[in-house]
Write an enzyme that holds these catalytic residues in place. Structure first.
Site, short mmCIF file in Angstrom:
data_model
loop_
_atom_site.label_atom_id
_atom_site.label_comp_id
_atom_site.label_asym_id
_atom_site.label_seq_id
_atom_site.Cartn_x
_atom_site.Cartn_y
_atom_site.Cartn_z
N HIS A 48 86.36 46.43 26.95
CA HIS A 48 86.35 45.46 25.85
C HIS A 48 85.11 44.60 26.10
CE1 HIS A 48 90.87 46.10 26.00
NE2 HIS A 48 90.49 46.54 24.82
N ASP A 51 85.82 42.22 28.77
CA ASP A 51 86.00 42.78 30.12
C ASP A 51 84.64 42.76 30.83
OD1 ASP A 51 88.71 43.56 29.76
OD2 ASP A 51 88.10 45.46 28.85
C1 GLO Z 1 96.23 49.59 21.90
C2 GLO Z 1 94.98 50.29 22.06
C3 GLO Z 1 94.03 49.61 23.00
C4 GLO Z 1 92.63 50.11 22.77
C5 GLO Z 1 91.62 49.33 23.53
C6 GLO Z 1 90.21 49.80 23.31
O1 GLO Z 1 97.18 50.05 21.33
O2 GLO Z 1 95.22 51.60 22.43
O3 GLO Z 1 94.41 49.84 24.35
O4 GLO Z 1 92.53 51.44 23.10
O5 GLO Z 1 91.75 48.00 23.14
O6 GLO Z 1 89.84 49.64 22.01
#
Ligand code: GLO
Ligand code: MG
Length: 343
Positions: A48, A51
């Site tokens: 993210h 992150d």
């Molecule tokens: C939630 C999502 C989340 C995304 C992450 C990357 O349901 O799967 O984990 O994959 O935020 O965009």
């Protein structure tokens, strides 16, 4: 030897808080996670925006770039690379009612700002993929947002990103529910329609998460195949799900082994990864797990994915053809089950 390269996000190792209870494990520092990821056998890290650059809302654009550079150093020191950056448009107070589709122009501006900063961060990390998990781009109250205006707003936001950086690729991660029950982009078909309507369809593709497809009542292997048909599968989040429940992010294959097998099979058959795509996981340890099991779900998912890859490579296509010719699908089904169950 696996034909795939694997990726994981730092949020996959987490403290276990859920909607009904607090943390049960302590937070592990990012640098420690990265070191373990490498040891476990991962090749790349998913991010993210925050992150990579914590507290980015309080930083200038230049400070954001500098911090992203420092994060890249941690990756490099551990022999890893970045796969993608995803703007986290669901945590901030300004995205309570969505980012791109918020009814407030000021909030939509914030969402655009985070998206463009995500591109800056991706450039500093050395990756060209932006993932849009459109978490709150939908509504809890149907009449509160105009659906057509909202879809156009998502498209406008994507176009802004494509115009801001001519090399960046946008991967839409579809999900039908949670945190909103009515999503504007619930399936791969929706993602590819947005791609086709964008200013540069060649740079907009999809990321399929197994559990999200299941939550839409769809077969994840077919969602993967649909995107592959159009050369649009640029990322996956393999995991598992026990029926139409809350979003569980279970370890890959632990619940629906045959479905997991067919996801891996279609990836293998189509040489997924040959253009640099990663097999990503998006899995969470059960809340019941103690601290020392913080990484076990990742180890298990990786092991299961690789075992299924071996099974897929052993698949007897001659026998399959024979079964198809005689329309003996019972025999074919039994063959698949035996393939999976025998050592
Ligand atoms: C939630 C999502 C989340 C995304 C992450 C990357 O349901 O799967 O984990 O994959 O935020 O965009
Ligand atoms: Mg995901």
């Amino acid at each position: 030897m696996s034909m795939f390269r694997f990726s994981v996000g730092p949020w996959n190792v987490h403290s276990g808080a859920d909607a009904f209870g607090p943390e049960v494990r302590s937070e592990i520092p990012f640098a420690d996670k990265v070191k373990r990821f490498k040891e476990i056998g991962f090749d790349a890290v998913q991010f993210h925006d925050d992150d990579a650059v914590p507290d980015m809302n309080d930083l200038s654009d230049a400070q954001i770039r500098a911090k992203a550079k420092a994060t890249r150093k941690i990756l490099e020191d551990n022999g890893l690379v970045a796969e993608f950056v995803a703007p986290r448009l669901w945590m901030d107070r300004r995205t309570i009612d969505g980012g791109y589709t918020s009814n407030s122009a000021k909030e939509r501006e914030f969402a655009d700002w985070r998206s463009l900063r995500s591109i800056d961060i991706a450039n500093e990390l050395g990756c060209d993929k932006i993932v849009l998990w459109l978490a709150r781009e939908g509504t809890l109250c149907y009449e509160s947002k105009d659906a057509i205006t909202s879809v156009r707003r998502i498209l406008d936001a994507i176009n802004k990103m494509l115009e801001y950086d001519k090399k960046i690729k946008v991967l839409i991660e579809t999900k039908p529910n949670e945190p909103v029950d009515i999503s504007f982009c619930p399936t791969m078909g929706h993602a590819l329609a947005l791609s086709a309507a964008s200013v540069d369809p060649n740079r907009v593709g999809g990321l399929l998460e197994s559990a999200h497809a299941m939550l839409a009542g769809l077969d994840p292997a077919n969602e993967i195949a649909f995107a592959l048909t159009f050369g649009k599968l640029w990322g996956v989040h393999l995991n598992d799900q026990n029926g139409l429940k809350f979003d569980q992010d279970k370890a890959f294959g632990v619940q629906n082994l045959r479905t997991a097998f067919n996801q891996v099979k279609v990836l293998v058959e189509n040489n997924y990864g040959s253009k640099g795509e990663y097999v990503g996981l998006d899995v969470k340890a059960m809340r019941t797990q103690p601290q020392e099991n913080s990484y076990r779900h990742l180890e298990n998912s990786l092991k299961i994915a690789k075992m299924l890859e071996e099974k897929a490579k052993k698949f007897d296509y001659a026998f399959q053809k024979k079964c198809v010719e005689t329309r003996d699908y019972e025999a074919l089904e039994m063959y698949v089950l035996e393939l999976l169950m025998k050592g």
